[in-house]
Design a protein around this motif. Structure first.
Motif, PDB file in Angstrom:
ATOM      1  N   SER A  26       3.966   9.552   2.360  1.00 18.40           N
ATOM      2  CA  SER A  26       5.374   9.886   2.117  1.00 18.40           C
ATOM      3  C   SER A  26       5.795   9.558   0.682  1.00 18.40           C
ATOM      4  O   SER A  26       6.707  10.190   0.148  1.00 18.40           O
ATOM      5  N   THR A  27       5.133   8.611   0.063  1.00 20.02           N
ATOM      6  CA  THR A  27       5.444   8.238  -1.320  1.00 20.02           C
ATOM      7  C   THR A  27       4.821   9.225  -2.307  1.00 20.02           C
ATOM      8  O   THR A  27       5.397   9.505  -3.359  1.00 20.02           O
ATOM      9  N   ILE A  28       3.681   9.764  -1.956  1.00 19.52           N
ATOM     10  CA  ILE A  28       2.928  10.672  -2.829  1.00 19.52           C
ATOM     11  C   ILE A  28       3.315  12.139  -2.602  1.00 19.52           C
ATOM     12  O   ILE A  28       3.221  12.962  -3.508  1.00 19.52           O
ATOM     13  N   ALA A  29       3.776  12.461  -1.405  1.00 19.39           N
ATOM     14  CA  ALA A  29       4.038  13.855  -1.011  1.00 19.39           C
ATOM     15  C   ALA A  29       4.947  14.619  -1.973  1.00 19.39           C
ATOM     16  O   ALA A  29       4.664  15.789  -2.272  1.00 19.39           O
ATOM     17  N   SER A  67      -1.117  -0.750  -6.317  1.00 23.51           N
ATOM     18  CA  SER A  67      -1.604  -1.056  -4.974  1.00 23.51           C
ATOM     19  C   SER A  67      -2.502   0.064  -4.452  1.00 23.51           C
ATOM     20  O   SER A  67      -2.634   1.118  -5.066  1.00 23.51           O
ATOM     21  N   LEU A  68      -3.085  -0.189  -3.328  1.00 24.17           N
ATOM     22  CA  LEU A  68      -4.008   0.756  -2.706  1.00 24.17           C
ATOM     23  C   LEU A  68      -3.255   1.951  -2.125  1.00 24.17           C
ATOM     24  O   LEU A  68      -2.206   1.788  -1.515  1.00 24.17           O
ATOM     25  N   ILE A  69      -3.780   3.135  -2.334  1.00 23.92           N
ATOM     26  CA  ILE A  69      -3.281   4.312  -1.610  1.00 23.92           C
ATOM     27  C   ILE A  69      -4.043   4.313  -0.300  1.00 23.92           C
ATOM     28  O   ILE A  69      -5.274   4.351  -0.286  1.00 23.92           O
ATOM     29  N   ASP A  91       0.836  -1.197   0.000  1.00 23.35           N
ATOM     30  CA  ASP A  91       0.000   0.000   0.000  1.00 23.35           C
ATOM     31  C   ASP A  91       0.875   1.254   0.000  1.00 23.35           C
ATOM     32  O   ASP A  91       1.973   1.267   0.563  1.00 23.35           O
ATOM     33  N   ILE A  92       0.356   2.299  -0.609  1.00 23.38           N
ATOM     34  CA  ILE A  92       1.086   3.554  -0.758  1.00 23.38           C
ATOM     35  C   ILE A  92       0.752   4.479   0.405  1.00 23.38           C
ATOM     36  O   ILE A  92      -0.418   4.738   0.700  1.00 23.38           O
TER      37      ILE A  92
END
Length: 179
Positions: A81-84, A104-106, A77-78
């Motif tokens: 911190s991965t999207i920021a 995968s799921l955010i 899952d995301i």
């Protein structure tokens, strides 16, 4: 909830030469997303280089909009911190719309913060993760090139269940803030 089988998604796994470990193939995943972008948002999308991409994988500039698309082909899952980094860079540049594509799921916490970011900064954010991405692929399957087209056997029959999308509308209230 997944709509496509692991057999389908195993197409996006490769064996790393150095240690023979199976890893998710990010470039092949981006190739799939590029085709989906062209089908869902017909326009000339530009693909960024691997590095120095300002935390976006694709972008589209029109007279009215600057749109970014970011791809995540992670097993787990995301988290935020991965999207920021994409959200930070979208503040620096005049981006109106951000589209996230994720195998995968955010996670729920990240999703809440992404939507709060969108509201606060008046940006449109769309998320195609896990089951929603599967649904998009199934919707466009007839138009996808053979390497990305699921076979009927790849589609998981989950009965009449369908993912629902929930939209939240915030109305400013001078007394209590937001209702």
């Amino acid at each position: 909830m997944r709509k496509l089988s692991e057999t389908y998604w195993n197409r996006f796994i490769m064996v790393r030469k150095s240690d023979k470990k199976k890893i998710r193939n990010g470039i092949l995943f981006e190739d799939l997303i590029e085709k989906l972008l062209e089908l869902e948002y017909p326009a000339v999308w530009k693909r960024t280089k691997k590095s120095h991409d300002n935390n976006r994988d694709f972008y589209l500039i029109t007279d009215d909009n600057v749109v970014w698309a970011e791809c995540k082909n992670y097993q787990d899952d995301i988290a935020l911190s991965t999207i920021a980094p994409t959200l930070v860079m979208a503040q620096i540049f005049p981006v109106n719309k951000i589209i996230f594509f994720s195998y995968s799921l955010i996670n729920k916490s990240a999703r809440k913060k992404i939507y709060a970011f969108a509201l606060k900064n008046k940006k449109q954010v769309y998320i195609f993760d896990e089951g929603r991405l599967d649904e998009l692929i199934i919707k466009q399957m007839r138009n996808l090139p053979d390497p990305f087209r699921p076979k009927k056997i790849d589609i998981i029959d989950s009965g009449v269940q369908q993912l629902c999308e929930i939209s939240f509308f915030f109305i400013p209230d001078p007394i209590i803030g937001v209702s």
